[in-house]
Write a protein that holds these residues in place. Sequence first.
Motif, short mmCIF file in Angstrom:
data_model
loop_
_atom_site.label_atom_id
_atom_site.label_comp_id
_atom_site.label_asym_id
_atom_site.label_seq_id
_atom_site.Cartn_x
_atom_site.Cartn_y
_atom_site.Cartn_z
N TYR A 1 65.93 27.32 55.49
CA TYR A 1 64.79 27.20 54.57
C TYR A 1 64.02 25.97 54.99
CZ TYR A 1 62.46 27.06 49.94
OH TYR A 1 61.56 27.04 48.90
N LEU A 2 63.20 26.15 56.01
CA LEU A 2 62.50 25.02 56.63
C LEU A 2 61.02 25.36 56.77
CD1 LEU A 2 64.92 24.09 59.57
CD2 LEU A 2 64.36 22.63 57.62
N ALA A 35 59.47 29.43 53.48
CA ALA A 35 59.47 28.20 52.68
C ALA A 35 58.61 28.34 51.43
CB ALA A 35 59.03 27.01 53.54
N THR A 82 67.99 22.92 55.39
CA THR A 82 66.70 22.73 54.75
C THR A 82 66.18 21.33 55.07
OG1 THR A 82 65.47 23.01 52.68
CG2 THR A 82 67.62 21.93 52.52
N LEU A 100 61.57 21.11 48.94
CA LEU A 100 62.42 22.13 49.54
C LEU A 100 63.86 21.93 49.09
CD1 LEU A 100 60.89 22.19 53.14
CD2 LEU A 100 60.55 23.86 51.32
N LYS A 101 64.39 20.72 49.32
CA LYS A 101 65.78 20.47 48.91
C LYS A 101 65.94 20.71 47.41
CE LYS A 101 70.01 18.69 49.03
NZ LYS A 101 70.36 18.45 47.64
N ILE A 139 66.30 24.32 46.79
CA ILE A 139 67.64 24.81 47.14
C ILE A 139 68.64 24.43 46.05
CG2 ILE A 139 69.56 24.48 48.78
CD1 ILE A 139 67.40 26.34 49.87
#
Length: 658
Positions: A137-138, A163, A184, A197-198, A201
């Motif tokens: 997930y980048l 993403a 990620t 992003l993190k 997650i």
Amino acid sequence: MEAAPIYHVKPDLAASAVINAARHRLMSNHAITDADGFWQEEAGRIDWIRPPQLADNSSFDGDVRISWFSDGILNVSVNCLDRHLDLHGDRDALIWQGEAEDDSRILTYRQLHAEVCRLANALRGLGIRKGDRVAIYLPMVAEGAIAMLACARIGAVHVVMFAGFSASGIADRLGDCGAKLVITADEGRRAGKRVPLKATIDEALALASGGSAGAGKPIAPHTVEHVLVLRLTGGNVAMQRKRDLDYAEAVRGQPARCEPEPMGAEDPLLLLYTSGSTGKPKGLLHTTAGYLLWARFTHEAVFDYRPGEVFWCTADIGWVTGHSYVVYGPLANAGTTLMFEGTPSWPEPGRWWRLIDKYKVASFYTAPTAIRSMMRDDPGFLAATSRKSLRVLGSVGEPINPEAWLWYYHEVGGERCAVVDTWWQTETGGIMIAPLPGAIAQKPGSATLPLPGVVPVLVDEKGQVLEGEAEGHLCISRSWPGQARTIWGDHARYVQTYFTTYPGSYFTGDGARRDGDGYYWITGRVDDVINVSGHRIGSAEVEAALDHHDQVAEAAVVGVPHDIKGQALFAFVVLKGKEAAPGYEAELARHVGQMLGRYAAPDTVLLVPDLPKTRSGKIMRRILRKIATRDTAELGDTTTLADPAVVQDLIRRMEERS
Ligand code: WTA
């Protein structure tokens, strides 16, 4: 119908083409008369640990089995990296351009190989083994490609998630694929803003720890043991002790060599989730040899690619186009791939054109939506660049309208470049129908002819195969190496979705017309999939997200034409309570954005008292589509409608809106 204009093959492109017209004819014949021989020859261009004796062993009947080169053994990362080291170790493999102009990074084959090996070793150290699933997930950073190749190196199955997906979308997918590890970043960067992003997650993992979300349905508990976090922005993110690890620390000190895992040709390589006509995204499985071969073969053939040239595909690695044409195709061909983190018009329009000049891009591959949007920019931005390095211009993801095609050809390509309109799908692994620049004359708006070995057929509603000039549903009657093998964990659904509509053929879900020259013109989806800006969205997914809102009684979503996006989402929503507060429509659109990701938020939400249904209770989308586009003079067959007054009421509401 007026004959479409023809743009003949450029003599200079034909003279030097990897595949010219004569060779194209030869290949197409060979692929039909001796498919096994033809594909064995193509397979000879892969580096095998043990070359295959078998080629096609697929069957579209009964339980459906797709299988190619099944006794061969190989490793995909070796084919994309190690194989090129001797001759091209110092060639640029990956050029990464950050959103900030001065933020860029170039990795030669040798450097990319070392980075991939370090991460592969780190993953092995964390207990990742052949067959384990690793979610990625980048955003568009070099580590995205590195992570994919590192997984391929050790035989882990990568599952790249766009993403832009929301926490519940991710939770769903993590549970479905049983990922053991997630890669990620702290945050992404987009148009000057930061994207969490993190944190997304974390939220997804919390949801999938026995929680329930994702349109009210329970989410399978996740199996994630570790989260590797790449520091991109340095933003402050929570790190859970033992579970979360710093990417840089994990790879630091790892050896720059890593023994590649020998993989069977049919061992899983990757899963990609895509939308269909039910609310649950399906994880399509691509396997090792066939996918690699298809990415390599199509990239070379369709872009007339010569190693050393810079190839730029603007797609995000979260979609199949990014997989096959940012990473696997170009690298398998010892090419130089450009990866751009930013958007086309930030900080100002013309960014893409300037990058084409900056990196002397030879082939450029993007979606009609982007082309249409850039057509509207001040022409000065385009005129300020030369783009003289370009040879081939590609289009993918949705039908390209002739107006956009012509602008691409005349204005962007300066009438020197071939325009390749490429039709394909997540399910096909790579391009299926497209003009080859040195072999096939182009017609604006047509994807033209199938690649060698691809056998399209048009069938009518009853499943009758149509010959000659015709319009119908597009099927493919023979397997090809890049074909998705199954839906992860649900082969019955795979068979049901693709092989029962027209037994014995793979049904694409698209409609198409074939003209007198045998050229294919894709007319768009014939199922409930809506194509917004080249993103595939299932109307059922959006409806399920709306239904999940506690004030929604019922919803129906249709696609309507949109000048730039191709199609836009139009949602008819029935609320539980009678009166809604002003602005409630926006709240519902926002809710969908939160559930699925912003890309899936409807453009229009119309609150209505009721939906038109058949007497058996099925929503009549065909009629809703007409109402949404104000095309209600001729509603077609309404005899099955339970209550015609509902339709009249909706038409009146649409009139009141304008
Ligand atoms: C549509 C993207 C018309 C089509 C590679 C297909 C196209 C869906 C074209 C797959 C094209 C893709 N002309 N329509 N050149 N290319 N499509 O899985 O409806 O994200 O079924 O794969 O995009 O979308 P997917």
